[in-house]
Motif scaffolding. Structure first.
Motif, PDB file in Angstrom:
ATOM      1  N   CYS A 172       0.878  -1.171   0.000  1.00 16.47           N
ATOM      2  CA  CYS A 172       0.000   0.000   0.000  1.00 16.47           C
ATOM      3  C   CYS A 172       0.913   1.218   0.000  1.00 16.47           C
ATOM      4  O   CYS A 172       1.696   1.420   0.937  1.00 16.47           O
ATOM      5  CB  CYS A 172      -0.900  -0.004   1.236  1.00 16.47           C
ATOM      6  SG  CYS A 172      -2.160   1.296   1.211  1.00 16.47           S
ATOM      7  N   THR A 216      -4.824  -1.451  -2.234  1.00 17.68           N
ATOM      8  CA  THR A 216      -5.513  -0.365  -1.544  1.00 17.68           C
ATOM      9  C   THR A 216      -5.371  -0.538  -0.034  1.00 17.68           C
ATOM     10  O   THR A 216      -4.957  -1.595   0.459  1.00 17.68           O
ATOM     11  CB  THR A 216      -7.007  -0.351  -1.900  1.00 17.68           C
ATOM     12  OG1 THR A 216      -7.599  -1.568  -1.401  1.00 17.68           O
ATOM     13  CG2 THR A 216      -7.201  -0.271  -3.411  1.00 17.68           C
ATOM     14  N   GLU A 217      -5.750   0.498   0.715  1.00 18.12           N
ATOM     15  CA  GLU A 217      -5.687   0.412   2.171  1.00 18.12           C
ATOM     16  C   GLU A 217      -6.626  -0.677   2.693  1.00 18.12           C
ATOM     17  O   GLU A 217      -6.295  -1.392   3.645  1.00 18.12           O
ATOM     18  CB  GLU A 217      -6.054   1.758   2.799  1.00 18.12           C
ATOM     19  CG  GLU A 217      -5.956   1.762   4.308  1.00 18.12           C
ATOM     20  CD  GLU A 217      -6.143   3.140   4.916  1.00 18.12           C
ATOM     21  OE1 GLU A 217      -6.273   3.222   6.158  1.00 18.12           O
ATOM     22  OE2 GLU A 217      -6.154   4.141   4.165  1.00 18.12           O
TER      23      GLU A 217
END
Length: 248
Positions: free
Chosen positions: A113, A234-235
């Motif tokens: 990330c 993604t987070e």
């Protein structure tokens, strides 16, 4: 004072004693894939044909340090231990190309990330080169890296092959605590902090994977000679993967 051999068509390999229980093999003074291949070939041969008294070996960028037990070595002949080990090393066919199987293996994917709290220096690296953060991410993930050595901290991989277009200097003042899994850049190298430790690399992202776990059969996820591919996530994906990682 060291000795040297000139095997085949590669530069001379120099041998130096390290105390009374180790020998350093110096394969050159440049970090490159050919040097790495010859070091890997040597370690593969030692794995398959260890000599009596061999304790361990430690590969680095351009050297291989071989540790031995002088007492065990001295029981097998009239030579002093150093000369006996040198005689064995001189006869080893480790200057041949390493086996091709390693290079044909699929690269190990490391999810990352990038930016934000995970990569606080991503914007700095981007501004340094007049690029956008997404350009740094693209350049960082489009390369297949080679693990040249493990060092600095348990399981820390020094990776070769990074695009010089995203090179960045180390920080003038190292951080006292770098989170485990942080992906950084220092000069023309990139690497991953496997444990929380002080560090001065420019942090551009973080992986949820555990690169070092002393409870695994093989504590370090990566080994010299492995190939690595970074994959942007993604987070939300980071959180999910981290939770899954810590469940096992």
């Amino acid at each position: 004072m060291g000795n040297s051999l000139e095997p085949g068509n590669i530069p001379a390999v120099n041998f130096y004693p390290l105390g009374d229980a180790a020998i350093i093999l110096e394969f050159g003074d440049h970090i490159n894939r050919l040097t790495h291949q010859h070091i890997q070939a040597t370690t593969e041969f030692l794995d398959q044909h260890p000599f009596p008294g061999l304790v361990e070996y430690v590969p680095a960028f351009t050297t291989l340090t071989i540790f031995y037990d002088p007492w065990i070595v001295s029981q097998r002949g009239s030579r002093n231990p150093y000369d006996a080990v040198m005689a064995y090393l001189a006869e080893m066919p480790y200057f041949e190309e390493s086996s091709p199987e390693k290079s044909e293996l699929k690269a190990i994917e490391i999810p990352v990330c990038y930016g934000g709290k995970f990569g606080p220096d991503l914007l700095y690296v981007a501004n340094l080169h007049g690029l956008k953060p997404k350009d740094i991410i693209k350049l960082h993930t489009q390369t297949t890296y080679l693990v040249y050595m493990i060092g600095f901290a348990p399981g820390f991989p020094f990776l070769g092959g990074m695009n010089p277009a995203i090179a960045a200097p180390r920080k003038d003042k190292p951080r006292p605590r770098v989170p485990a899994g942080s992906v950084g850049i220092a000069g023309k190298q990139t690497g991953v902090y496997p444990i929380q430790t002080p560090g001065g690399w420019q942090l551009i992202g973080q992986t949820p994977l555990l690169l070092f776990n002393p409870h695994r059969d093989r504590p370090s996820l990566l080994q010299p000679g492995d190939q690595v591919q970074f994959v942007a996530i993604t987070e939300k994906q980071f959180t999910k993967k981290k939770e899954a990682t810590h469940e096992h």
